[in-house]
Design a protein around this motif. Structure first.
Motif, PDB file in Angstrom:
ATOM      1  N   GLY A   8       1.095  -1.285   0.110  1.00  0.00           N
ATOM      2  CA  GLY A   8       0.136   0.438  -0.301  1.00  0.00           C
ATOM      3  C   GLY A   8       0.504   1.389   0.145  1.00  0.00           C
ATOM      4  N   TYR A   9       1.758   1.054  -0.447  1.00  0.00           N
ATOM      5  CA  TYR A   9       2.979   2.630  -0.084  1.00  0.00           C
ATOM      6  C   TYR A   9       2.682   3.626  -1.016  1.00  0.00           C
ATOM      7  CZ  TYR A   9       7.449   5.107  -0.217  1.00  0.00           C
ATOM      8  OH  TYR A   9       7.466   6.412  -0.106  1.00  0.00           O
ATOM      9  N   GLY A  10       2.073   4.584  -0.769  1.00  0.00           N
ATOM     10  CA  GLY A  10       1.892   5.612  -1.331  1.00  0.00           C
ATOM     11  C   GLY A  10       0.247   5.167  -2.310  1.00  0.00           C
ATOM     12  N   ASP A  11      -0.570   4.757  -1.210  1.00  0.00           N
ATOM     13  CA  ASP A  11      -2.043   4.589  -1.920  1.00  0.00           C
ATOM     14  C   ASP A  11      -2.903   4.094  -0.090  1.00  0.00           C
ATOM     15  OD1 ASP A  11      -4.273   4.019  -2.887  1.00  0.00           O
ATOM     16  OD2 ASP A  11      -3.911   1.604  -3.672  1.00  0.00           O
ATOM     17  N   ARG A  54      -5.439   5.416   0.557  1.00  0.00           N
ATOM     18  CA  ARG A  54      -7.020   5.582   0.548  1.00  0.00           C
ATOM     19  C   ARG A  54      -7.100   4.289   0.432  1.00  0.00           C
ATOM     20  NH1 ARG A  54     -10.441   7.731  -3.416  1.00  0.00           N
ATOM     21  NH2 ARG A  54     -11.395   6.307  -3.723  1.00  0.00           N
ATOM     22  N   ASP A  55      -6.867   3.107  -0.848  1.00  0.00           N
ATOM     23  CA  ASP A  55      -7.703   2.365  -1.515  1.00  0.00           C
ATOM     24  C   ASP A  55      -7.016   0.937  -1.208  1.00  0.00           C
ATOM     25  OD1 ASP A  55     -10.317   4.172  -1.401  1.00  0.00           O
ATOM     26  OD2 ASP A  55      -9.322   4.184  -4.637  1.00  0.00           O
ATOM     27  N   TYR A  56      -6.299   0.796   0.101  1.00  0.00           N
ATOM     28  CA  TYR A  56      -5.245  -0.364  -1.146  1.00  0.00           C
ATOM     29  C   TYR A  56      -5.505  -1.778  -1.090  1.00  0.00           C
ATOM     30  CZ  TYR A  56      -3.201   0.169   3.850  1.00  0.00           C
ATOM     31  OH  TYR A  56      -3.650  -0.033   4.868  1.00  0.00           O
TER      32      TYR A  56
END
Length: 180
Positions: free
Chosen positions: A103-106, A108-110
């Motif tokens: 989920g790195y950099g995301d 929100r919805d990862y």
């Protein structure tokens, strides 16, 4: 006296031990671990709504790895729900660096696609789960994820309870979220 290995009193009260399970993430490859809670009067011939308690991490996951009464999950199950906890890629760092960094950099919805995929698999696996009645709830990151689930997959998630959701990770506790 009751020993730590004696579940006689729990059994007499009708207690059902939570059931661990494994399903695949939305990539169809990665194992996702979870725990299922059933009503104490569970009847495999009935259909039950399924409710997911979520916390997406990324520093931990909401899945118990050892015996824990988990009062909220157990209590909600007694109202006639199948209640599950489940991980997602981007969750607990102890799984692997790849798993944790998903989920790195995301932020929100990862984790949403994995949650949906696992719930669909559980519905396919168990006739007693009604996938037309899917709920989701959580606190903090789980509160955020519950709200996001209703917005990203409105045809799948029918109800959400969001407690203290951090709905904008760009401004939520910069020190914490910057580490992830």
């Amino acid at each position: 006296p009751l020993s730590l290995r004696d579940s006689t009193s729990l059994d007499a009260a009708g207690y059902l031990f939570p059931e661990p399970y494994t399903a695949k993430s939305s990539d169809g490859v990665t194992d996702i671990y979870g725990v299922m809670y059933k009503p104490y009067d569970f009847d495999s011939e009935k259909n039950y709504p399924i409710v997911a308690y979520v916390y997406p991490g990324p520093q931990t996951e909401s899945v118990s790895k050892s015996f824990n009464l988990n009062g909220y999950e157990q209590g909600l199950a007694q109202f006639g729900f199948i209640v599950v906890t489940l991980g997602n890629r981007g969750g607990h760092p102890d799984r692997s660096k790849w798993y944790h960094n998903y989920g790195y950099g995301d932020l929100r919805d990862y984790g949403l696609a994995d949650k949906k995929s696992v719930l669909e698999q559980l519905g396919d696996r168990h006739d007693f789960i009604d996938l037309d009645k899917v709920g989701i709830y959580g606190h903090s990151g789980g509160g955020f994820m519950s709200t996001a689930a209703m917005l990203v997959y409105p045809d799948f998630f029918k109800v959400a309870v969001s407690s203290s959701g951090n709905h904008n990770n760009d401004v939520y506790n910069r020190n914490w979220s910057e580490t992830h």
